[in-house]
Design an enzyme around this catalytic site. Structure first.
Site, PDB file in Angstrom:
ATOM      1  N   ASP A  74      49.027 -17.689  22.830  1.00 27.99           N
ATOM      2  CA  ASP A  74      49.810 -16.533  22.409  1.00 27.99           C
ATOM      3  C   ASP A  74      51.053 -16.969  21.638  1.00 27.99           C
ATOM      4  O   ASP A  74      51.418 -16.361  20.629  1.00 27.99           O
ATOM      5  CB  ASP A  74      50.202 -15.706  23.630  1.00 27.99           C
ATOM      6  N   HIS A  83      48.909 -13.513  30.295  1.00 27.49           N
ATOM      7  CA  HIS A  83      48.056 -13.703  29.122  1.00 27.49           C
ATOM      8  C   HIS A  83      47.087 -12.515  29.081  1.00 27.49           C
ATOM      9  O   HIS A  83      45.928 -12.604  29.475  1.00 27.49           O
ATOM     10  CB  HIS A  83      47.297 -15.027  29.218  1.00 27.49           C
TER      11      HIS A  83
END
Length: 357
Positions: free
Chosen positions: A186, A214
């Protein structure tokens, strides 16, 4: 030098023998044992080369790979083992393919827990939780029994944060700080988005933060990021001068990037996930210098986050130890986003613990 490896499964000669390609007579460090689970899968296919080539642990550190997958995948894994041999990598000291967790985790210094019930298009995270508790309970127990007590564990398989928490629960002899979840993918996505918007190289942007899970609730935060332009550093918000973009398009693009990849490929991220796993473990072993990186770690309540969940924070790493970056100002917008992802992680934890019972 020739290394032979056997395991409890019926393996072919090709699986059992790996020829080390290096003929360099220079004395090298002793090999470290590194395990990759889900070793016959897509992410591992990219990850194994990076580990064995020196991109993770450095150009002078030999590695002995332990490859774990389920018994039906042993035939596929045989092909992976042959390809590793065919790469003729000087740092590859040997390979052990196995379907036995205790063989796989024996004396390992680093563990990439990639194997998990895969996320598919339209699948809810709660469905993943139930399927993955069994997997990470078994792996936690094996780590507890046979791994080095200083083993560094990175959970890649989703839902990564809660899988890491469950794994740590079943490995009580290993410090909780040795269990981490991957949010580096990410961070890399966020960094690339900002670099493209600013028209600079990706390495010119640093200190982007991923807070929380996540998942689609994660908070990609550029408020403390800096960019180098014409040799001078500037805060990213000032360089962009577009607060609305940073609170809307930027956030949602990063949050939904995994789903966008699945929609396009009909499979989840693999190449970029392998790169992120390499980045995460490299920085954990070799250090971050003056950069911040995002890691899912067991929360101590910093920044008003829920305790005892695996939460992504900005950290620095020195001498193999991570430390949460302290003293950052949290805006009202950031507070709302951090609280939302923390709430999701608390709910995931409770759901997973119910399954454990």
């Amino acid at each position: 030098m020739l290394t032979s490896c056997c395991c409890s499964q019926k393996l072919s000669t090709k699986q059992q023998i790996i020829v080390v390609a290096s003929k360099n007579k220079t004395k090298m460090a002793e090999p470290i044992k590194v395990v990759v689970t889900g070793a016959a899968g897509q992410i591992a296919y990219s990850l194994l080369y990076q580990i064995a080539s020196g991109a993770v642990f450095g150009p002078e550190q030999p590695v002995f790979l332990h490859l774990l997958d389920i018994a039906p995948m042993m035939g596929v894994l045989e092909g992976v083992v042959m390809e590793l041999a065919d790469c003729a990598l000087p740092l590859l000291a040997g390979v052990l393919p196995t379907a036995n967790p205790e063989e796989a985790f024996k004396d390992v210094a680093a563990a990439f827990l990639v194997g998990a019930m895969p996320r598919k298009e339209g699948m809810e995270r709660k469905d993943l939780l139930s399927a993955n508790v069994r997997i990470f309970k078994e792996q936690g127990q094996a780590l507890d029994k046979v791994a080095r007590k200083d083993v560094k564990i990175l959970v890649v398989g989703n839902p990564a944060n809660t899988n890491a928490l469950i794994c740590s629960k079943y490995a009580p002899s290993i410090p909780k700080e040795n269990f981490t979840a991957m949010t580096r993918l990410d961070q890399n996505r966020a960094q690339a988005q900002l670099a493209a918007k600013l028209g600079v190289k990706v390495q010119d942007v640093k200190n982007v933060i991923i807070w929380g899970n996540h998942s689609s609730t994660q908070f990609p935060d550029a408020s403390n990021a800096v960019v180098t332009v014409n040799g001078a550093q500037k805060p990213v918000p000032a360089a962009l001068n577009d607060e609305e973009f940073l609170k809307s398009t930027f956030v949602t693009t990063v949050q939904k990037r995994g789903a966008a990849v699945i929609a396009a490929r009909k499979m989840s991220s693999a190449l970029s996930a392998a790169k992120a796993a390499s980045d995460h473990m490299r920085d954990w072993f070799l250090g971050t210098g003056d950069r911040w990186v995002s890691m899912g770690v067991v929360s101590d309540g910093s920044y008003g986050t829920p305790r005892d969940v695996v939460f992504s924070f900005p950290v620095t790493v020195s001498n193999g130890k991570w430390k949460i970056v302290e003293g950052l100002t949290i805006s009202d917008f950031a507070r709302k986003m951090i609280d939302a992802t923390g709430k999701e992680l608390d709910e995931e934890k409770n759901d997973a613990l119910e399954v454990c019972k």
